[in-house]
Design a protein around this motif. Structure first.
Motif, PDB file in Angstrom:
ATOM      1  N   ILE A 116      65.971  12.174  35.867  1.00 18.73           N
ATOM      2  CA  ILE A 116      67.339  11.429  36.372  1.00 18.73           C
ATOM      3  C   ILE A 116      67.492   9.928  35.215  1.00 18.73           C
ATOM      4  N   ALA A 117      67.032  10.063  34.475  1.00 17.57           N
ATOM      5  CA  ALA A 117      67.318   9.509  33.621  1.00 17.57           C
ATOM      6  C   ALA A 117      67.560   9.652  32.130  1.00 17.57           C
ATOM      7  N   ASP A 168      57.530   1.961  28.625  1.00 15.35           N
ATOM      8  CA  ASP A 168      58.503   2.292  27.555  1.00 15.35           C
ATOM      9  C   ASP A 168      59.428   3.424  28.188  1.00 15.35           C
ATOM     10  N   THR A 169      59.517   4.408  27.859  1.00 19.71           N
ATOM     11  CA  THR A 169      59.175   5.833  27.632  1.00 19.71           C
ATOM     12  C   THR A 169      60.023   6.348  29.266  1.00 19.71           C
ATOM     13  N   VAL A 170      59.723   5.791  30.220  1.00 18.64           N
ATOM     14  CA  VAL A 170      60.294   6.411  31.452  1.00 18.64           C
ATOM     15  C   VAL A 170      61.155   5.809  32.196  1.00 18.64           C
ATOM     16  N   ILE A 171      60.520   4.369  32.442  1.00 18.30           N
ATOM     17  CA  ILE A 171      61.701   3.274  33.492  1.00 18.30           C
ATOM     18  C   ILE A 171      63.026   2.731  32.458  1.00 18.30           C
ATOM     19  N   THR A 172      62.197   2.277  31.212  1.00 16.86           N
ATOM     20  CA  THR A 172      63.458   2.338  30.769  1.00 16.86           C
ATOM     21  C   THR A 172      64.735   3.192  29.791  1.00 16.86           C
ATOM     22  N   MET A 211      53.632  16.142  28.147  1.00 13.98           N
ATOM     23  CA  MET A 211      52.476  16.100  28.765  1.00 13.98           C
ATOM     24  C   MET A 211      52.809  16.902  30.381  1.00 13.98           C
ATOM     25  N   ALA A 212      54.236  17.065  30.783  1.00 14.21           N
ATOM     26  CA  ALA A 212      54.310  17.564  31.933  1.00 14.21           C
ATOM     27  C   ALA A 212      53.575  19.013  32.003  1.00 14.21           C
ATOM     28  N   ILE A 213      54.191  19.840  30.623  1.00 11.70           N
ATOM     29  CA  ILE A 213      54.027  21.024  30.491  1.00 11.70           C
ATOM     30  C   ILE A 213      52.205  21.248  30.174  1.00 11.70           C
ATOM     31  N   ASP A 214      51.525  20.021  29.356  1.00 12.88           N
ATOM     32  CA  ASP A 214      50.155  20.107  30.118  1.00 12.88           C
ATOM     33  C   ASP A 214      49.372  19.898  30.888  1.00 12.88           C
ATOM     34  N   ILE A 271      56.245  12.819  40.130  1.00 14.38           N
ATOM     35  CA  ILE A 271      57.111  11.220  40.191  1.00 14.38           C
ATOM     36  C   ILE A 271      57.839  11.101  39.056  1.00 14.38           C
ATOM     37  N   ILE A 272      56.981  11.275  37.966  1.00 15.17           N
ATOM     38  CA  ILE A 272      57.589  11.023  36.937  1.00 15.17           C
ATOM     39  C   ILE A 272      58.415  11.982  36.259  1.00 15.17           C
TER      40      ILE A 272
END
Length: 312
Positions: free
Chosen positions: A37-38, A278-282, A81-84, A30-31
């Motif tokens: 999209i961001a 802060d890093t995704v939603i905004t 984060m996703a790669i990890d 989801i993230i």
């Protein structure tokens, strides 16, 4: 730790998000969708401002820098984060950790400055329109951008260099999804309480002063708007300023909770969730807030789409 998480010398382990969740894969996916999209939204906004000559004015130049910051911030944290998560290898080198920290601090400091500059731009445009061509000329705007990025990068480099020289021992697990300053300091063998207080004071100054100036600017703007005779001009000013204030609230709200609230009063889960905001939603919301409520941006988007359709 599994085999994939064994660290080499001078490497650290990022524990990541949702480590206690039953369905971490779904949440990470989801993230990632939100991230895509961001990135798309901010990239389109930058492209529109670059292509349309009518948007080559200070307000949109500053807006393009804000979108650039959102791209840098979300890409420097979420992709790692996703790669990890999907590779099962959660380690990060000391250089990689310092790089992440540098980019996050640079963008974080720069965003405070640019939001203040955007408030100043609107203040001059609405409260002192006759002086706007002088106070916010293209040359002045360019100097503002260069100085803001330069000072932010220098401040970030100073802090990052100092932080990375703290010796670490024992567990090399960072309880975060990226190399965040306070999470990294918990690994130090030395007493970092004094420096943590410095970070708290610095964060308070860097956040409260710009936030106060922004609120003061918009308070003066609203007083001026209320005295306007033109209903159309009043509505346009209110729409523009309300968009700016929404973005200011989205950015400063979580960051002020993180860096002004004492660390002991925040749980690790709440701290990480605030950083996700802060890093995704905004970065996701910013381009939509500006584009959907801005006639000039929507006009530029329609023009680009019509040209693209006619060329096929």
């Amino acid at each position: 730790m599994g085999k994939g998480n064994e660290t080499a010398p001078n490497s650290f382990i990022l524990l990541g998000l949702f480590s206690d969740s039953k369905y971490p894969g779904i949440l990470i996916s989801i993230i990632l969708v939100i991230y895509v999209i961001a990135v798309t939204g901010n990239s389109i906004l930058i492209l529109l401002i670059w292509l349309d000559s009518q948007l080559h004015i200070p307000m949109y130049v500053l807006l393009s820098q804000l979108s650039l910051m959102d791209l840098t911030l979300t890409t420097s944290t979420i992709t790692k984060m996703a790669i990890d998560f999907f590779s099962g290898k959660r380690y990060i080198s000391q250089v990689g950790c310092g790089t992440q920290m540098f980019f996050y601090l640079t963008v974080g400091i720069a965003e405070c400055v640019f939001l203040k500059l955007m408030a100043y731009d609107r203040y001059v445009a609405i409260c002192n329109p006759l002086r706007y061509p002088v106070l916010m000329s293209p040359r002045v705007c360019l100097m503002m951008v260069i100085i803001s990025w330069g000072r932010s990068a220098f401040t970030s480099l100073s802090h990052t260099s100092y932080i990375m020289h703290f010796p670490t021992c024992g567990s090399r697990e960072i309880h975060h999804f990226f190399c965040e300053v306070m999470a990294f300091l918990k690994l130090s063998c030395e007493d970092t309480s004094i420096y943590e207080k410095v970070v708290l004071v610095t964060g308070t100054v860097l956040l409260l002063i710009p936030f106060g100036l922004i609120l003061a600017s918009y308070a003066l703007i609203f007083l001026t708007v209320l005295r306007m005779n033109s209903l159309k001009g009043r509505n346009k000013a209110l729409v523009t300023c309300s968009s700016h204030l929404t973005v200011v609230s989205l950015y400063f709200g979580p960051i002020m909770i993180i860096y002004i609230t004492p660390c002991s009063s925040l749980t690790l889960e709440l701290n990480q969730h605030l950083f996700v905001f802060d890093t995704v939603i905004t970065p996701l919301l910013n381009p939509f807030i500006y584009s959907l409520r801005n006639k000039e941006v929507m006009k530029a988007l329609k023009m680009v789409l019509s040209i693209s359709l006619m060329s096929k």
